[in-house]
Design a protein around this motif. Sequence first.
Motif, PDB file in Angstrom:
ATOM      1  N   LEU A 219      -3.637  -5.958   4.332  1.00 36.60           N
ATOM      2  CA  LEU A 219      -4.718  -5.056   3.927  1.00 36.60           C
ATOM      3  C   LEU A 219      -4.977  -4.021   5.022  1.00 36.60           C
ATOM      4  N   GLY A 220      -5.045  -4.501   6.260  1.00 37.17           N
ATOM      5  CA  GLY A 220      -5.326  -3.592   7.377  1.00 37.17           C
ATOM      6  C   GLY A 220      -4.259  -2.526   7.522  1.00 37.17           C
ATOM      7  N   LEU A 221      -2.987  -2.930   7.408  1.00 32.61           N
ATOM      8  CA  LEU A 221      -1.891  -1.965   7.573  1.00 32.61           C
ATOM      9  C   LEU A 221      -1.932  -0.908   6.481  1.00 32.61           C
TER      10      LEU A 221
ATOM     11  N   GLY B 103      -3.382   3.177   6.804  1.00 29.36           N
ATOM     12  CA  GLY B 103      -2.515   4.293   6.441  1.00 29.36           C
ATOM     13  C   GLY B 103      -3.249   5.276   5.550  1.00 29.36           C
ATOM     14  N   LEU B 104      -4.046   4.719   4.631  1.00 32.41           N
ATOM     15  CA  LEU B 104      -4.804   5.550   3.697  1.00 32.41           C
ATOM     16  C   LEU B 104      -5.876   6.354   4.433  1.00 32.41           C
ATOM     17  N   ILE B 105      -6.645   5.652   5.290  1.00 32.88           N
ATOM     18  CA  ILE B 105      -7.711   6.340   6.044  1.00 32.88           C
ATOM     19  C   ILE B 105      -7.100   7.364   6.992  1.00 32.88           C
ATOM     20  N   GLY B 106      -5.976   6.979   7.596  1.00 34.08           N
ATOM     21  CA  GLY B 106      -5.395   7.814   8.639  1.00 34.08           C
ATOM     22  C   GLY B 106      -4.616   9.009   8.123  1.00 34.08           C
ATOM     23  N   GLU B 107      -4.367   9.045   6.801  1.00 34.79           N
ATOM     24  CA  GLU B 107      -3.585  10.131   6.194  1.00 34.79           C
ATOM     25  C   GLU B 107      -3.998  11.506   6.725  1.00 34.79           C
TER      26      GLU B 107
ATOM     27  N   ILE C  45      -5.096  -2.659  13.849  1.00 33.10           N
ATOM     28  CA  ILE C  45      -4.714  -1.340  13.339  1.00 33.10           C
ATOM     29  C   ILE C  45      -5.930  -0.629  12.733  1.00 33.10           C
ATOM     30  N   MET C  46      -6.862  -1.414  12.152  1.00 34.14           N
ATOM     31  CA  MET C  46      -8.081  -0.795  11.633  1.00 34.14           C
ATOM     32  C   MET C  46      -8.932  -0.266  12.791  1.00 34.14           C
TER      33      MET C  46
ATOM     34  N   MET D 102       0.835  -1.204   0.000  1.00 31.82           N
ATOM     35  CA  MET D 102       0.000   0.000   0.000  1.00 31.82           C
ATOM     36  C   MET D 102       0.865   1.247   0.000  1.00 31.82           C
ATOM     37  N   LYS D 103       1.916   1.181   0.818  1.00 29.20           N
ATOM     38  CA  LYS D 103       2.841   2.316   0.857  1.00 29.20           C
ATOM     39  C   LYS D 103       3.401   2.579  -0.533  1.00 29.20           C
ATOM     40  N   LYS D 104       3.767   1.469  -1.197  1.00 32.59           N
ATOM     41  CA  LYS D 104       4.344   1.588  -2.519  1.00 32.59           C
ATOM     42  C   LYS D 104       3.320   2.175  -3.475  1.00 32.59           C
ATOM     43  N   LEU D 105       2.062   1.708  -3.304  1.00 31.40           N
ATOM     44  CA  LEU D 105       1.000   2.166  -4.185  1.00 31.40           C
ATOM     45  C   LEU D 105       0.853   3.679  -4.068  1.00 31.40           C
ATOM     46  N   ILE D 106       0.803   4.151  -2.803  1.00 33.02           N
ATOM     47  CA  ILE D 106       0.655   5.590  -2.581  1.00 33.02           C
ATOM     48  C   ILE D 106       1.839   6.311  -3.202  1.00 33.02           C
TER      49      ILE D 106
END
Lengths: 356, 306
Positions: B98-100, B104-108, B43-44, A1-5
């Motif tokens: 997936l959760g990690l 990260g995306l939601i928490g941005e 984490i979620m 995911m990090k990579k995706l971003i």
Amino acid sequence: MKKLIGSIALSLAMIFAAGAASAADKLKIGFIYVGPIGDHGWSYQHDQGRLAIEKELGDKVETVFVEKVAEGPDAERAIERLARQGAGLIFTTSFGFMNPTLKVAKRFPKVKFEHATGFKRSKNVATYNARFYEGRYIIGQIAAKMSKSGVAGYIASFPIPEVVMGINSFILGAQTINPNFKLKVIWVNSWFDPGKEADAAKVLIGQGADIVTQHTDSTAPLQIAADKGALGFGQASDMIKFAPKAQLTSIVDNWAPYYVRRTKAVLDGSWKSSNAWDGLAQGTVEMAAYTNMPSDVAAMAKKTQAMITSGKLHPFTGPLYKQDGSLALADGKVMDDGTLSGMNWYVKGVDGDLPK
Amino acid sequence: MGALEAVILTIITASTPLLLAAIGELVTERSGVLNLGVEGMMIMGAVCGFATAYTSGSAMLGVAAGLLAGVVMSMLFAFLTQTLMTSQVATGLSLTLLGLGLSGLIGEAFTGLPGVKLTVLDIPFLSDIPFIGPILFGHDILVYASLAIPLGVAYVLFRTRLGLIITAVGGNHHSAHALGYNVIRVRYGCIAFGGACSGLAGAYLSLAYTPQWIENMSSGRGWIALALVVFSTWLPKRLMIGAYLFGTVWIMGLYVQALGVAIPAQLLSSLPYLVTIVALIIISGNKTLTKVNTPACIGQPFAPER
């Protein structure tokens, strides 16, 4: 995911790059950050520097950044992509980007690179760092003035010279106020683990420390200090909003003056590879407002700050003794930068052993 | 505040998230399902709990959101492994990844914001008793929940019909099916319970332990919870001891360092893990104990015969 971003950010950067290609006379400046720009610490402050360049030089430059770049092979790809897009100046802002930066720099001899906190340079790679220890001397003095128990807690990350000189500078400052001041150090072996930093802060306060300071990047220790009625200091950026009643001051990294200066140097063609180690005098290290302390303590802090800024006072001035009592620096001598940046011993007055 | 009191309080906060996540996984595994996605659900729970508490200003709503986030994640796992019969190990691992990433995306938008702290339940008089007051009566609701849930689980597992059904489903799903129990439905329920507990553990991290959102803030605690379940040989009360043993060694490592005792910091940091590994080795040495309590069907998919 990090990579995706990361790759989304990169492709966005490429779209912007394509859009701006018509204005080819602009200098394009790239930034690589290790964290998210919203970390309110290290990466956030570097991004403030980027914004300062845009503000100062407006239409002469164009900036792009990639955040959350992992140290390692990913970094090399990210740096190379920025270089391919035509960036003329690239700032890589974490210690772990050192080797990737040098590798890419070899392939792009015309592009100028600036690497933060590293020690390897080449013809087109310069390095820069800040004298954070100057700020730590001031907060050491404040700690000794404000502490009732005479004990401070210090949460440290890794036993590297950068961190060790910070601990030493803190205790040297404190000793000018209270020669018997005690410092307890906990090494958490991480730059960023809020849970562990919080635990360490609780343990230190439990053992009698009423001032907590840290050389790790999260706001957790300061929040714990506020919670337990102790006082503390911010790290990298002004953290006052996380602990309005507990932050005494904060050592703020201000990269803006350096970034603007180096950008101007590229624009007028005078850029050369160099090693910059700036402090309070150049404005790279700043102190946040002195809060939650009586006015005489704030006045003392301001006076020390002015003396360091004007060069009248150097935190590491002899006589200095090592932990075991042996003389490290003769009376009246000022420590040279080489010795300072290789420091791997505690000064007298620090409790405990330095991990090797 | 005395030094001993401070240490005990710190041990309690360090042990609570481990215990919460582990007791949920214990029930899931008792029903014969191995869910390796604890870290991802946790984490979620942390990010959703923080986001909700920050937006609404209510930490209790945050706790509810954390619980719900854990359940939603676990239902995704349940649908894949129970209905679509995918591999539990692979699905659990991807649930963690997936959760990690998703958190990260939601928490941005929520990084670096001051959080809402879960308030301590103040009990008049009792909380004011010196020493005993803060240790026994000075906590937030999740600390009490982390102690009540394992006791409740122990009661349900060993004293009720529902407990027997769960054990039967985990021990031999074919027999349980032959007796007329709906194996899949029981497992769905146990997976959801596991998700709820992991979500609570996450909410504890972002609302009480360190009230803020930081990417990857669970930093491996989900995996420790998984190890603790095995350490406890699937017994809730032993799990409580295990979680507190881990928390104690973890905090003592920091404590000893601050006292200035000459033990390398790196060794102290790894001590909790070493202690857990040693405990696991000692326990798996006792074959009968392990055999009696291990759910025999753990990790095996169940397809009802028609």
